[in-house]
Design an enzyme around this catalytic site. Structure first.
Site: not given
Ligand SMILES: N[C@H](CCC[C@H](N)C(=O)O)C(=O)O
Length: 281
Positions: A62, A71, A162, A211, A220, A223
């Site tokens: 990140n 990711c 999440h 994020e 995302c 996400g």
């Protein structure tokens, strides 16, 4: 150090593919390269590495230097990159991540990859595995209090954590205010990504995202997968949905046959460059 700049619906990454391992001080390098004024500017730094279990291995860091387990948008970028640059000459390939092996289907247009479909694996719903401080079999439609305001959330891991929160109007929700407070809430021992979602219909959801380790991003992938799963668990949408993000749309299908979440969307290559600061491998 050569790099390629790519994005998945505006969630953007510096992609480095020419090395067999990550550099010595990767945290400092990720912070420096992701800086939007003093560096290249990106949400994350991604390394494409050799793998003995899949066609390639991906590691993602990140913008704050922390490594993420998974990711979704980066997997689409990496899959496009290795096909277009002829590192892997297959339209079905596999990518090893910290979350497992992801199987990918490439859809090409005039010989280059346009959209990518990724088997993101099974969602992890056990509270202590997401992880959350709630050790129940599932954490669905629970409350979290922040600065005296109560939100309802559902916790889903796609390898990374999440917290999916349903709000009146995701499009103008104050993500910058509430995102960081929930990201670092003690309920989440490894912090969390936070999705703010409005259900438009049984097949369409509007989502904004804060994020972990980055801040608000335009999209995302994990996400969106977590949002698709949470929307089924809370009885608000079907298993096959389109998720409208700031940066564009993702298709998410939580397959009841294999319990896996399939994510389909675009990936784009924007430019290549050379990072001049010294990097030690
Ligand atoms: N910030 C995330 C990693 C990137 C996930 C996102 N960019 C995606 O497309 O899934 C985390 O720390 O879990």
């Amino acid at each position: 150090m050569e790099f390629t700049k790519m994005h998945g619906l505006g969630n953007d990454f510096v992609i480095v593919s020419k090395y067999k391992d990550i550099p010595k001080d990767v945290e400092r390098l990720a912070i420096a390269m992701c800086d939007r004024h003093f560096g290249v500017g990106a949400d994350g730094l991604v390394f494409i590495l050799p793998s003995d279990q899949a066609d390639v291995r991906m590691r993602i860091f990140n913008a704050d230097g922390t490594e993420a387990e998974q990711c979704g948008n980066a997997i689409r970028c990496v899959s496009k990159y290795v096909y277009d640059h002829e590192l892997v000459n297959k339209e079905k390939l596999s990518v090893e991540t910290l979350a497992g092996i992801q199987h990918v289907k490439l859809h090409t247009k005039e010989g280059i990859v346009n959209t990518v479909e990724v088997d993101m694996g099974e969602p992890i719903l056990k509270g202590e595995l997401v992880p959350t401080a709630i050790h129940d079999p599932q954490v669905v439609d629970r409350t979290i209090e922040v600065d005296g305001v109560t939100f309802h959330f559902t916790a889903v891991s796609m390898g990374n954590p999440h917290a999916v929160i349903y709000v009146e109007n995701a499009k103008d929700f104050d993500v910058e205010k509430w995102g960081p407070k929930i990201e670092t809430h003690p309920l989440f021992p490894k912090k969390t990504n936070v999705e703010f979602v409005t259900v438009k219909s049984d097949k369409e959801l509007e989502m904004r995202v804060w994020e972990r380790g980055v801040g608000q991003t335009l999209a995302c992938g994990t996400g969106a997968c977590a949002t698709g799963v949470a929307s089924v668990l809370t009885g608000q949408a079907s298993r096959d949905v389109t998720i409208h993000l700031k940066g564009g749309d993702l298709k998410v299908f939580w397959n009841p046959e294999d319990n896996k979440v399939y994510m389909t969307g675009e990936a784009r290559e924007v430019f290549t460059g050379n990072w001049l600061a010294p990097v030690e491998f």
